[in-house]
Enzyme design. Structure first.
Site, PDB file in Angstrom:
ATOM      1  N   SER A 115       0.916  -1.109   0.744  1.00  0.00           N
ATOM      2  CA  SER A 115      -0.484   0.112   0.013  1.00  0.00           C
ATOM      3  C   SER A 115       1.127   1.595  -0.060  1.00  0.00           C
ATOM      4  O   SER A 115       1.507   1.417  -0.164  1.00  0.00           O
ATOM      5  CB  SER A 115      -0.614  -0.125   1.322  1.00  0.00           C
ATOM      6  OG  SER A 115       0.144   0.137   2.580  1.00  0.00           O
ATOM      7  N   LYS A 116       0.533   2.528  -0.268  1.00  0.00           N
ATOM      8  CA  LYS A 116       0.848   3.841  -0.009  1.00  0.00           C
ATOM      9  C   LYS A 116       2.270   4.213   0.790  1.00  0.00           C
ATOM     10  O   LYS A 116       2.629   3.877   1.155  1.00  0.00           O
ATOM     11  CB  LYS A 116      -0.121   4.801  -0.053  1.00  0.00           C
ATOM     12  CG  LYS A 116       0.664   5.685  -0.566  1.00  0.00           C
ATOM     13  CD  LYS A 116      -0.615   6.887  -1.052  1.00  0.00           C
ATOM     14  CE  LYS A 116      -0.071   8.352  -1.133  1.00  0.00           C
ATOM     15  NZ  LYS A 116      -0.029   9.044  -1.583  1.00  0.00           N
ATOM     16  N   ARG A 117       1.514   3.417   2.442  1.00  0.00           N
ATOM     17  CA  ARG A 117       2.556   3.257   3.852  1.00  0.00           C
ATOM     18  C   ARG A 117       3.154   2.804   3.414  1.00  0.00           C
ATOM     19  O   ARG A 117       4.079   2.870   3.748  1.00  0.00           O
ATOM     20  CB  ARG A 117       0.482   3.460   5.005  1.00  0.00           C
ATOM     21  CG  ARG A 117       1.268   3.569   5.782  1.00  0.00           C
ATOM     22  CD  ARG A 117       0.611   2.917   6.844  1.00  0.00           C
ATOM     23  NE  ARG A 117       0.267   1.540   7.137  1.00  0.00           N
ATOM     24  CZ  ARG A 117       0.236   0.558   7.665  1.00  0.00           C
ATOM     25  NH1 ARG A 117       2.090   0.438   8.300  1.00  0.00           N
ATOM     26  NH2 ARG A 117       0.086  -0.012   7.617  1.00  0.00           N
TER      27      ARG A 117
END
Ligand code: GLU
Length: 451
Positions: free
Chosen positions: A205-207
């Site tokens: 994910s982006k995180r």
């Protein structure tokens, strides 16, 4: 023998991410290793998801990594070609019109019995039941073809031999194969590459790191290091070698060695590879994007100080920083531990006191050290020389190492953890070092005796 021809076919729906760069890299390597051609095809038929600037970003990123395509196509320039084949399928009754509220769309007729199978270069034998394939739309009412259709037409017309793409397209492949059959064409070879997962084996994910490639460059990763890390996401040469340049990869890359299992995106490994590349290139700070980033951080943080002094200081302590940071991922946090080089440290006097020592003893030891250090020639302010002289001195005085060096280091840095007192003194030089020891002695006076 047909020459290998591959393509990278991104949709310009955003900036190029790590997964996209990996697909491009595998495609590029496979073509160039076989002295073939590598094309870039911008699949921009989904007008709703089109992002301005995405195409430029994709092109620039590929160029940054030395993967310039031999040719560039844009699907929006080829609408007439797709229409021609839609007409053909309609005429042959392999496609039909469907009237909806907004207009007419065209669907492709797919068989409802039997199976579709192919030998994937990575996943090996793949089989899908035809009854699971719904007749897909191939031309939308806006006159634009959908991905599944334009992709097949182009791969055929551009004579692509190997389609290398993400695992998420496995389920679209039966439709593609059916289209090749309906058009009387031979399908290319397919190689689907595994998903990129985070440490918990969840989709990245982006995180957890799924951000644009240029964000990684901005963070301070070296391009060859990032490329090296990316190629190892789902591929390895089945040897212990881990450090590869693009040139090395052109020799060793094999589609056969792409793994089926999800590739784990491990930032610690990325930092490790980055450090290896810093060493391999013998990179000078001014050429290191990590240094450039550190420079930005400190000049902003200490904007009250003389900028040229801040720059000079950062350059001087850079080897110490490099030794202690993992890499771009922990630079921000670790840089804080070096603040004492840029401004006078403020600290709790208790940190000056080593284990069971008293404040009084600490003060005495610091005073003895200060006296000795004040006599050292400034030209001897080199960590190794200082270490020898000071250690010999405390031994001669019968002072325990920790009882001298801990207070000294804490006095110089104001921190529990820091580089050694010798490394610090090399940077602070004589006058500043003495001043810090002096102020530590006076701070100790504020502590109750017998602490
Ligand atoms: N346009 C598709 C994408 O965005 C291409 C998939 C393929 O390579 O066939 O990834």
């Amino acid at each position: 023998m047909t020459k290998v021809k591959t393509r990278f076919a991104p949709s310009p729906t955003g900036f190029l991410h790590v997964g996209g760069l990996r697909t491009a890299l595998f495609s590029y390597l496979w073509a160039k290793k076989n002295e073939g051609k590598f094309l870039l095809r911008i699949e921009d038929t989904d007008r709703e998801r089109f992002v301005k600037g995405a195409e430029e970003n994709i092109l620039k990123t590929l160029a940054d990594f030395g993967m310039n395509p031999d040719k560039i196509f844009r699907q929006s320039d080829r609408l007439a070609t797709y229409k021609k084949y839609v007409e053909q399928l309609l005429k042959q009754e392999k496609a039909y019109e469907e009237k909806g509220e907004k207009g007419t769309a065209i669907r492709f007729k797919t068989p409802k019995t039997g199976i579709t199978e192919w030998e994937d270069s990575v996943y090996e034998k793949m089989q899908f039941k035809n009854d699971a394939i719904k007749d897909p739309i191939i031309l939308k009412s806006d006159g634009y073809p959908v991905y599944n259709f334009a992709n097949v037409i182009d791969d055929h017309e551009m004579e692509i031999t190997d389609v290398i793409r993400g695992e998420e397209f496995l389920s679209s492949t039966p439709i593609h194969i059916k289209l090749y059959e309906a058009l009387g064409w031979q399908a290319p070879k397919f190689a689907h590459v595994p998903l990129i997962l985070d440490k918990d084996r969840k989709k990245l994910s982006k995180r957890t790191g799924d951000v644009a490639v240029h964000e990684y460059l901005k963070k301070g990763y070296l391009k060859p290091a990032l490329l090296n890390f990316i190629v190892l996401l789902g591929w390895n040469p089945k040897t212990t070698a881990e450090i590869f340049s693009l040139e090395n990869l052109l020799e060793v890359f094999e589609i056969k060695k792409i793994n089926k299992a999800g590739a784990i995106f491990d930032v610690t490994k990325l930092d490790f590879i980055n450090r290896e590349w810093q060493k391999k290139l013998g990179i000078k700070p001014e050429n290191d994007p990590l240094y450039q980033r550190a420079l930005k951080i400190v000049t902003k943080k200490f904007s009250d100080s003389d900028e040229s002094k801040v720059i000079k200081q950062l350059l001087a302590i850079w080897p110490q920083i490099i030794e202690r940071v993992q890499g771009p991922s922990d630079l921000d946090e670790k840089l804080n531990e070096f603040d004492f080089y840029f401004k006078e440290p403020k600290y709790d006097p208790e940190i000056l006191v080593w284990k069971k020592m008293t404040a009084e003893q600490t003060k005495i030891n610091l005073a003895i050290l200060k006296d000795f250090i004040s006599k050292i020639d400034e030209k001897d302010f080199i960590a190794g020389v200082l270490e020898k002289q000071i250690k010999d001195f405390i031994q001669e005085k019968g002072i325990k190492t920790g009882e001298a060096l801990w207070p000294l280091r804490a006095a110089l840095s104001g921190q529990k953890n820091s580089p050694s007192p010798f490394e610090i003194m090399e940077i602070l030089k004589l006058e500043k070092s003495l001043a810090r020891i002096e102020s530590a002695i006076s701070i100790l006076l504020t502590l109750d005796d017998g602490f």
